[in-house]
Design an enzyme around this catalytic site. Sequence first.
Site, PDB file in Angstrom:
ATOM      1  N   VAL A  10       0.869  -1.177   0.000  1.00  0.00           N
ATOM      2  CA  VAL A  10       0.000   0.000   0.000  1.00  0.00           C
ATOM      3  C   VAL A  10       0.901   1.221   0.000  1.00  0.00           C
ATOM      4  CG1 VAL A  10      -2.032  -1.054   1.074  1.00  0.00           C
ATOM      5  CG2 VAL A  10      -0.256  -0.079   2.517  1.00  0.00           C
ATOM      6  N   SER A  11       0.342   2.341  -0.433  1.00  0.00           N
ATOM      7  CA  SER A  11       1.156   3.543  -0.606  1.00  0.00           C
ATOM      8  C   SER A  11       1.451   4.305   0.667  1.00  0.00           C
ATOM      9  CB  SER A  11       0.476   4.494  -1.589  1.00  0.00           C
ATOM     10  OG  SER A  11       0.394   3.889  -2.845  1.00  0.00           O
TER      11      SER A  11
END
Length: 188
Positions: A10-11
């Site tokens: 995930v970012s």
Amino acid sequence: MGKFVAYIRVSSTGQNLSAQREAVRAAGAEKIFEEKHSGADADRPRLKACLEYVREGDTLIVTKADRIARSSRHLFNLLHGLTEKGVSVRFLDQPQLNTGDKYGRFMLTVLAGVAELERELIRERQAAGIEDAQKRGVKFGRKPKVTEQTAKLVKRLRDEGLSVPEIANQVGLKRSSVYNALKLAEAV
């Protein structure tokens, strides 16, 4: 028989890996490399560790292509390297891209060809744009520190007996730029 290895990402720290974790576990992942890191960043330590970990015969499971690659070019480079290593890649949400079967490899080959054509078209448009700008008189690159006017001033100060360090201080240039200005003044 190789292992089923997964990479999930995930970012940002505010996002959650649980949905991806569940999906890759359901697909049979035995080892999972997790990362909370921007995909735009080329230096992702867990991705690097995952790519070093996988061996011939392994299958790398990823939920979607954008979880592992930051661009199509990056994706194709990763897939090429993994295929050369004997590792197949399985995208859970994009089965048409899986490298474990002939149709997935074919689809990736077609997409790689399209990406290459796109890169060539971009280069052509860029070159045409640069040529057009140059015809209009646009100059590219840094502006020179030493102009003809500066060169004339430096030469005059040198002719008055000032040393190169004194000229550099007075004009606000480095000594090497003063020498360049003196060469330019001689050429003008």
